[in-house]
Design a protein around this motif. Sequence first.
Motif, PDB file in Angstrom:
ATOM      1  N   LEU A 210      55.221  55.425  37.170  1.00 19.44           N
ATOM      2  CA  LEU A 210      54.627  54.266  36.498  1.00 19.44           C
ATOM      3  C   LEU A 210      55.716  53.340  35.965  1.00 19.44           C
ATOM      4  O   LEU A 210      55.617  52.115  36.087  1.00 19.44           O
ATOM      5  N   VAL A 211      56.754  53.922  35.378  1.00 13.74           N
ATOM      6  CA  VAL A 211      57.864  53.122  34.855  1.00 13.74           C
ATOM      7  C   VAL A 211      58.571  52.392  35.999  1.00 13.74           C
ATOM      8  O   VAL A 211      58.883  51.202  35.896  1.00 13.74           O
ATOM      9  N   TYR A 212      58.818  53.088  37.096  1.00 14.71           N
ATOM     10  CA  TYR A 212      59.530  52.470  38.213  1.00 14.71           C
ATOM     11  C   TYR A 212      58.728  51.345  38.868  1.00 14.71           C
ATOM     12  O   TYR A 212      59.308  50.406  39.415  1.00 14.71           O
ATOM     13  N   THR A 213      57.394  51.418  38.822  1.00 22.70           N
ATOM     14  CA  THR A 213      56.580  50.373  39.431  1.00 22.70           C
ATOM     15  C   THR A 213      56.325  49.199  38.488  1.00 22.70           C
ATOM     16  O   THR A 213      55.969  48.111  38.942  1.00 22.70           O
ATOM     17  N   THR A 214      56.512  49.398  37.181  1.00 21.14           N
ATOM     18  CA  THR A 214      56.220  48.333  36.219  1.00 21.14           C
ATOM     19  C   THR A 214      57.472  47.755  35.560  1.00 21.14           C
ATOM     20  O   THR A 214      57.589  46.537  35.399  1.00 21.14           O
ATOM     21  N   ILE A 215      58.401  48.626  35.169  1.00 18.29           N
ATOM     22  CA  ILE A 215      59.624  48.186  34.494  1.00 18.29           C
ATOM     23  C   ILE A 215      60.797  48.151  35.461  1.00 18.29           C
ATOM     24  O   ILE A 215      61.628  47.247  35.424  1.00 18.29           O
ATOM     25  N   GLY A 216      60.869  49.131  36.322  1.00 18.26           N
ATOM     26  CA  GLY A 216      61.921  49.181  37.323  1.00 18.26           C
ATOM     27  C   GLY A 216      63.034  50.143  36.987  1.00 18.26           C
ATOM     28  O   GLY A 216      63.070  50.758  35.918  1.00 18.26           O
ATOM     29  N   GLY A 217      63.960  50.274  37.921  1.00 13.11           N
ATOM     30  CA  GLY A 217      65.087  51.176  37.727  1.00 13.11           C
ATOM     31  C   GLY A 217      65.771  51.468  39.043  1.00 13.11           C
ATOM     32  O   GLY A 217      65.738  50.660  39.983  1.00 13.11           O
ATOM     33  N   ALA A 218      66.384  52.639  39.126  1.00 12.08           N
ATOM     34  CA  ALA A 218      67.117  53.070  40.325  1.00 12.08           C
ATOM     35  C   ALA A 218      66.798  54.539  40.594  1.00 12.08           C
ATOM     36  O   ALA A 218      67.632  55.424  40.345  1.00 12.08           O
TER      37      ALA A 218
END
Length: 237
Positions: free
Chosen positions: A166-174
């Motif tokens: 959920l974080v990677y799809t909304t806030i982003g990251g690596a």
Amino acid sequence: MKKALLAFAFLLFAFSSNAKPPKNQYVRIKTAYGSCIIRLYNETPKHRDNFIKLTKEGFYNGTLFHRVIQNFMIQGGDPDSKDTTKNKAGAELGNGDVKYTIPAEFRDSLFHKRGVLAAAREDNPAKASSGCQFYIVEGRRFTPGKLDTVENTRLKGRKIPPSQRLVYTTIGGAPHLDQNYTVYGEVVSGIDMVDLIAAVKKDAKDRPISNVAMTVELLSKKDCKNLDKLLFPKENK
């Protein structure tokens, strides 16, 4: 004897369950592009304590963010970048280090979301971290399908937990770096600094054309306490 041991174990458990968690430590990174405040994770004590030690020594002051990739990360902490013969435009940086490494401290709950601080490292079987070089993730957002691809290729089948997806799809990251490089802190204020540095003009080796120097300082106990009250109000009532 058994009763005495059980009583001691109960008292030890009661004491540990009521003990307050260790206080959070914060550092401020200043650059010509602004500053950011980073909370160091207590879950990674070896990396936390090493970063605090180097900060107190002034190790990072004058070092450069020598490798920047937009939508990915900004990397710094190479001691060679202080050397006036090596920090000229076009010179290769990234090979400098201290004379030790830090054992990996992977935690399932710590992942490469946007804004985290993590340790760079050379290739080694134990995935031990550089003693000084670090990066801050700018990252990008991923679709569920892209995350599936990351799981099957870069993570070799390891599944990303739903909360982290959920974080990677909304806030982003690596996400492809998870459980490969130790994450040991996160930006709690000033993420704009990371975005601005990641967007600077750079050469073919991802080094900024114009040097991006930093100073790093440990925040005072008073500042840390005030930040804790702001970030963790329930724990500070």
